[in-house]
Design a protein around this motif. Structure first.
Motif, PDB file in Angstrom:
ATOM      1  N   LYS A 330       0.816  -1.225   0.000  1.00 55.72           N
ATOM      2  CA  LYS A 330       0.000   0.000   0.000  1.00 55.72           C
ATOM      3  C   LYS A 330       0.843   1.266   0.000  1.00 55.72           C
ATOM      4  CE  LYS A 330      -4.176  -1.843   2.212  1.00 55.72           C
ATOM      5  NZ  LYS A 330      -5.047  -1.793   3.422  1.00 55.72           N
ATOM      6  N   ASP A 331       2.105   1.117   0.361  1.00 53.88           N
ATOM      7  CA  ASP A 331       3.016   2.264   0.426  1.00 53.88           C
ATOM      8  C   ASP A 331       3.465   2.643  -0.986  1.00 53.88           C
ATOM      9  OD1 ASP A 331       4.958   4.154   0.904  1.00 53.88           O
ATOM     10  OD2 ASP A 331       5.938   3.041   2.512  1.00 53.88           O
ATOM     11  N   SER A 332       2.989   3.779  -1.478  1.00 52.60           N
ATOM     12  CA  SER A 332       3.307   4.216  -2.846  1.00 52.60           C
ATOM     13  C   SER A 332       4.796   4.477  -3.051  1.00 52.60           C
ATOM     14  CB  SER A 332       2.515   5.481  -3.191  1.00 52.60           C
ATOM     15  OG  SER A 332       2.805   6.520  -2.251  1.00 52.60           O
ATOM     16  N   SER A 333       5.508   4.790  -1.969  1.00 46.85           N
ATOM     17  CA  SER A 333       6.947   5.050  -2.086  1.00 46.85           C
ATOM     18  C   SER A 333       7.741   3.768  -2.334  1.00 46.85           C
ATOM     19  CB  SER A 333       7.464   5.750  -0.824  1.00 46.85           C
ATOM     20  OG  SER A 333       7.356   4.890   0.296  1.00 46.85           O
ATOM     21  N   THR A 365      -3.248 -13.478  -5.143  1.00 48.21           N
ATOM     22  CA  THR A 365      -1.796 -13.612  -5.180  1.00 48.21           C
ATOM     23  C   THR A 365      -1.207 -12.229  -4.902  1.00 48.21           C
ATOM     24  OG1 THR A 365      -1.643 -13.117  -7.548  1.00 48.21           O
ATOM     25  CG2 THR A 365      -1.942 -15.437  -6.913  1.00 48.21           C
ATOM     26  N   PRO A 366       0.038 -12.137  -4.439  1.00 47.32           N
ATOM     27  CA  PRO A 366       0.657 -10.831  -4.169  1.00 47.32           C
ATOM     28  C   PRO A 366       0.647  -9.912  -5.385  1.00 47.32           C
ATOM     29  CG  PRO A 366       1.988 -12.591  -3.263  1.00 47.32           C
ATOM     30  CD  PRO A 366       0.932 -13.248  -4.079  1.00 47.32           C
ATOM     31  N   THR A 367       0.932 -10.465  -6.571  1.00 46.10           N
ATOM     32  CA  THR A 367       0.987  -9.660  -7.787  1.00 46.10           C
ATOM     33  C   THR A 367      -0.386  -9.092  -8.153  1.00 46.10           C
ATOM     34  OG1 THR A 367       2.794 -11.046  -8.615  1.00 46.10           O
ATOM     35  CG2 THR A 367       1.663  -9.658 -10.217  1.00 46.10           C
ATOM     36  N   LYS A 371      -1.762  -5.135  -8.231  1.00 46.76           N
ATOM     37  CA  LYS A 371      -2.398  -4.554  -9.411  1.00 46.76           C
ATOM     38  C   LYS A 371      -3.750  -3.947  -9.057  1.00 46.76           C
ATOM     39  CE  LYS A 371      -0.224  -7.396 -13.001  1.00 46.76           C
ATOM     40  NZ  LYS A 371      -0.438  -8.461 -14.019  1.00 46.76           N
ATOM     41  N   ARG A 372      -4.490  -4.624  -8.179  1.00 45.07           N
ATOM     42  CA  ARG A 372      -5.798  -4.109  -7.741  1.00 45.07           C
ATOM     43  C   ARG A 372      -5.627  -2.786  -7.013  1.00 45.07           C
ATOM     44  NH1 ARG A 372      -9.102  -8.344  -4.373  1.00 45.07           N
ATOM     45  NH2 ARG A 372     -10.447  -6.509  -4.245  1.00 45.07           N
TER      46      ARG A 372
END
Length: 378
Positions: A330-333, A365-367, A371-372
């Motif tokens: 969730k961290d955009s950085s 899945t993590p990927t 993407k979501r």
């Protein structure tokens, strides 16, 4: 003639690979020496068992040939001991383990008076009527009963070891147990086919028995290569647990009921410790480590997590790791940090266990989860 040549060729190649792998396992430098030596012995026994298929290349006396065939009765006991050594870190060979050679000794003692000690014509007559000779019939029954018992015993050991691991560890050893379960399953299929082959051996359908024999040799060849591939590509796969650890169900039945107030107090301390200190970042974290940090006895901590919370320690720790993973995603950085980098950062050391835990926790899945999130903020 072609079938005989094929049988001999496959037998020679498989024997060579088995002996080469056995030599490798005995000489390679590793902390799991006993496990390697037991599996090397299992491979050597398998190679010796194949000598009967290549007796056309050189002379082997009937006594030696029959004695060699009885080595089959040592294969599964050796594999069972190997499973124990892989599952439990403190496993050691002791005199009591000699009991696993009893079937081998009985099979040869039964043949002593009417086969090993008689003249050659008598031996030949006995083998020609093998399907109706009580001693040989008994040995075949003994072999198949032993086969069933040891395969069941190996699966029971693996089932118990998996439960103990989930209740006390949070590393990658579960992958070792999964693989060993698969390997035991493959061996079970191998020995079941061998059983069918032996049934046809005493019928008029000898061609089916011979065909299955060649199939078994090819199957064994691929099983050995599979083991070699796994061992060389996953050197950290073969880890084990302490056999002194008990299942939570056994602990609960042995101990007095812990007061609810104590459980609630310990639970608050545990959750605060997990949130503040983040011990789950250690990929080799065990319940003993947390016990030492919180000064809560392992048995009480095990009951608290595995029984009171209704979670295995393995899942309990992975929940914190996945929650930490979600924070990073969730961290955009940190959008350029790869999933592989994240899984190591949060305490996982296996991509497969990370993906399994993440999907179990989030349903994705993590990927796809990342993407979501990206689509959501576009």
């Amino acid at each position: 003639m072609d079938k005989i040549n094929l049988l001999v060729t496959i037998s020679v190649i498989t024997m060579f690979i088995s002996l080469f792998l056995a030599l490798f396992l005995v000489t390679v430098k590793t902390e799991h020496k006993l496990s390697n030596r037991l599996f090397a012995f299992f491979l050597i026994l398998s190679a010796i068992d194949m000598i009967g298929n290549i007796n056309s290349l050189f002379y082997i006396s009937l006594n030696v040939r029959v004695f060699i065939s009885s080595f089959f009765l040592l294969q599964l006991p050796t594999f069972y001991l190997y499973v124990l050594s892989v599952c439990y870190s403190d496993f050691k060979l002791k005199q009591k383990h000699l009991i696993h050679s009893v079937a081998f000794l009985i099979a040869n003692l039964i043949l002593l008076p009417h086969f090993y000690t008689v003249d050659l014509p008598s031996k030949i007559r006995l083998l020609e009527k093998s399907s109706s000779i009580p001693e040989i019939q008994f040995n075949h029954i003994l072999m198949h009963i032993q086969m069933l018992l040891y395969i069941v015993a190996a699966f029971m050991i693996l089932r118990k070891a998996r439960k103990i691991y989930l209740e006390n560890y949070a590393g990658a050893s579960i992958e070792s147990l999964k693989w060993l379960f698969q390997f035991t399953l493959a061996l079970s299929a191998f020995y079941f086919i061998a059983l069918v082959k032996n049934i046809f051996k005493f019928t008029v359908y000898l061609n089916i028995s011979e065909g299955l024999k060649i199939g078994l040799l090819i199957f064994e060849f691929f099983i050995i290569f599979w083991y070699l591939y796994k061992a060389l590509n996953n050197p950290s796969l073969f880890r084990n647990i302490d056999s002194k650890l008990k299942l939570v169900s056994d602990i609960i039945s042995e101990e007095k009921k812990i007061e609810p107030e104590t459980l609630n107090e310990d639970l608050l301390r545990l959750k605060k410790y997990m949130a503040d200190e983040k011990p789950f970042l250690d990929p080799a974290l065990t319940i003993q480590d947390i016990s030492n940090s919180l000064d809560i006895p392992v048995r009480e901590l095990s009951v608290l997590i595995n029984h009171q919370l209704g979670q295995h320690f393995y899942d309990f720790v992975n929940t914190y790791r996945i929650e930490n993973t979600i924070e990073i995603l969730k961290d955009s950085s940190k959008s350029k940090v790869t999933v592989l980098e994240i899984l190591y950062e949060v305490g996982f050391n296996s991509k497969s266990s990370f993906n399994t835990a993440f999907k179990k926790h989030t349903g994705n899945t993590p990927t796809s989860y990342r993407k979501r999130l990206q689509n959501k903020y576009l």
